[in-house]
Design a protein around this motif. Sequence first.
Motif, PDB file in Angstrom:
ATOM      1  N   MET A   1      -2.146  10.158 -29.796  1.00  0.00           N
ATOM      2  CA  MET A   1      -1.728  11.542 -30.054  1.00  0.00           C
ATOM      3  C   MET A   1      -2.567  12.144 -31.175  1.00  0.00           C
ATOM      4  O   MET A   1      -2.891  11.465 -32.118  1.00  0.00           O
ATOM      5  CB  MET A   1      -0.271  11.566 -30.490  1.00  0.00           C
ATOM      6  N   SER A   2      -2.914  13.384 -31.016  1.00  0.00           N
ATOM      7  CA  SER A   2      -3.795  14.023 -31.995  1.00  0.00           C
ATOM      8  C   SER A   2      -3.137  14.073 -33.368  1.00  0.00           C
ATOM      9  O   SER A   2      -1.966  14.389 -33.509  1.00  0.00           O
ATOM     10  CB  SER A   2      -4.118  15.423 -31.493  1.00  0.00           C
ATOM     11  N   ALA A   3      -3.916  13.757 -34.417  1.00  0.00           N
ATOM     12  CA  ALA A   3      -3.366  13.684 -35.758  1.00  0.00           C
ATOM     13  C   ALA A   3      -3.923  14.824 -36.601  1.00  0.00           C
ATOM     14  O   ALA A   3      -4.930  14.681 -37.273  1.00  0.00           O
ATOM     15  CB  ALA A   3      -3.722  12.327 -36.355  1.00  0.00           C
ATOM     16  N   THR A 110       0.498   6.328 -28.798  1.00  0.00           N
ATOM     17  CA  THR A 110       1.686   6.056 -27.985  1.00  0.00           C
ATOM     18  C   THR A 110       1.479   4.718 -27.274  1.00  0.00           C
ATOM     19  O   THR A 110       0.360   4.180 -27.238  1.00  0.00           O
ATOM     20  CB  THR A 110       1.888   7.143 -26.919  1.00  0.00           C
ATOM     21  N   ASP A 111       2.535   4.210 -26.657  1.00  0.00           N
ATOM     22  CA  ASP A 111       2.406   2.937 -25.919  1.00  0.00           C
ATOM     23  C   ASP A 111       1.345   3.048 -24.812  1.00  0.00           C
ATOM     24  O   ASP A 111       0.541   2.128 -24.618  1.00  0.00           O
ATOM     25  CB  ASP A 111       3.752   2.545 -25.288  1.00  0.00           C
ATOM     26  N   SER A 117      -6.355   1.884 -25.005  1.00  0.00           N
ATOM     27  CA  SER A 117      -7.266   1.445 -26.073  1.00  0.00           C
ATOM     28  C   SER A 117      -7.579  -0.045 -25.948  1.00  0.00           C
ATOM     29  O   SER A 117      -8.737  -0.466 -26.079  1.00  0.00           O
ATOM     30  CB  SER A 117      -6.635   1.742 -27.439  1.00  0.00           C
ATOM     31  N   ILE A 118      -6.566  -0.839 -25.669  1.00  0.00           N
ATOM     32  CA  ILE A 118      -6.776  -2.292 -25.553  1.00  0.00           C
ATOM     33  C   ILE A 118      -7.743  -2.595 -24.397  1.00  0.00           C
ATOM     34  O   ILE A 118      -8.638  -3.434 -24.531  1.00  0.00           O
ATOM     35  CB  ILE A 118      -5.418  -3.013 -25.387  1.00  0.00           C
ATOM     36  N   LEU A 147       2.467  13.666 -38.094  1.00  0.00           N
ATOM     37  CA  LEU A 147       1.723  12.643 -37.355  1.00  0.00           C
ATOM     38  C   LEU A 147       2.675  11.774 -36.551  1.00  0.00           C
ATOM     39  O   LEU A 147       3.724  11.373 -37.061  1.00  0.00           O
ATOM     40  CB  LEU A 147       0.988  11.709 -38.329  1.00  0.00           C
ATOM     41  N   PHE A 148       2.263  11.427 -35.352  1.00  0.00           N
ATOM     42  CA  PHE A 148       3.042  10.486 -34.549  1.00  0.00           C
ATOM     43  C   PHE A 148       2.851   9.078 -35.113  1.00  0.00           C
ATOM     44  O   PHE A 148       1.724   8.646 -35.359  1.00  0.00           O
ATOM     45  CB  PHE A 148       2.569  10.546 -33.093  1.00  0.00           C
ATOM     46  N   VAL A 149       3.949   8.383 -35.338  1.00  0.00           N
ATOM     47  CA  VAL A 149       3.888   6.999 -35.857  1.00  0.00           C
ATOM     48  C   VAL A 149       4.721   6.109 -34.939  1.00  0.00           C
ATOM     49  O   VAL A 149       5.919   6.327 -34.764  1.00  0.00           O
ATOM     50  CB  VAL A 149       4.429   6.911 -37.306  1.00  0.00           C
ATOM     51  N   ASN A 150       4.074   5.111 -34.373  1.00  0.00           N
ATOM     52  CA  ASN A 150       4.700   4.206 -33.409  1.00  0.00           C
ATOM     53  C   ASN A 150       4.884   2.844 -34.093  1.00  0.00           C
ATOM     54  O   ASN A 150       3.896   2.216 -34.481  1.00  0.00           O
ATOM     55  CB  ASN A 150       3.745   4.069 -32.207  1.00  0.00           C
ATOM     56  N   TYR A 151       6.117   2.422 -34.272  1.00  0.00           N
ATOM     57  CA  TYR A 151       6.386   1.153 -34.957  1.00  0.00           C
ATOM     58  C   TYR A 151       6.425   0.019 -33.943  1.00  0.00           C
ATOM     59  O   TYR A 151       6.778   0.225 -32.778  1.00  0.00           O
ATOM     60  CB  TYR A 151       7.706   1.237 -35.722  1.00  0.00           C
TER      61      TYR A 151
END
Length: 189
Positions: A1-3, A110-111, A117-118, A147-151
């Motif tokens: 997601m765009s930051a 995002t997931d 990316s992987i 910012l989107f933050v994915n834990y």
Amino acid sequence: MSAAYYKTEASVNEYIELAKDVDGALLIDKLKHYLPSNSSVLEIGSGPGTDWNILNKFYQVVGSDNSEEFLKHLREQNSNGQFINLDAVTLKTDEIFDGIYSNKVMHHLTDVELNKSINRQFDVLNTNGIICHSFWRGEDSEIFKGLFVNYHEKINLEKFYQDKFDILYLDYYNEFDKDDSILIIAKKK
Ligand SMILES: C[S@@+](CC[C@H](N)C(=O)[O-])C[C@H]1O[C@@H](n2cnc3c(N)ncnc32)[C@H](O)[C@@H]1O
């Protein structure tokens, strides 16, 4: 997601000030167990360049970011360094590397983006290539400073990587609080 936060001069200067006392030296020490010195390394999301400078002592490192503001800063501070505009999801480069490193960057994906990316990381690595990434530990996701933050937890990171990578190291570490972060190091299958 765009930051968007990382895209303005003011926010980049704010981040550089906030992050001035943290670096990934301990993560890079771990990476050195698995990736021989002088290997070629792509750093994703170099930001202020603190880790780039540490990596640059041991590896042939190419820094990158998808923020032109950070790239401007990186080029000004390190005139002999190589820095390219790369998005962590698409990794549009024809270069191939022995290692890929990021410190607190992949949590902005995002997931679905992390999976993409992987797959791209697999493509831009040499045989037996090594990845080394840090994540914030936790559940769910949130918007922080816009910012989107994915834990993530260890178990779900393992699931993301295990099809394409053999996990060599996966554990918690302390950034600001006990076990608030996760480091994963893995080898291309
Ligand atoms: C939390 S900062 C970490 C910066 C640096 N790695 C550090 O440890 O201080 C996140 C960095 O990732 C970059 N970034 C965020 N999303 C990105 C994306 N999709 N592709 C490439 N870089 C991204 C930002 O511009 C910023 O430099």
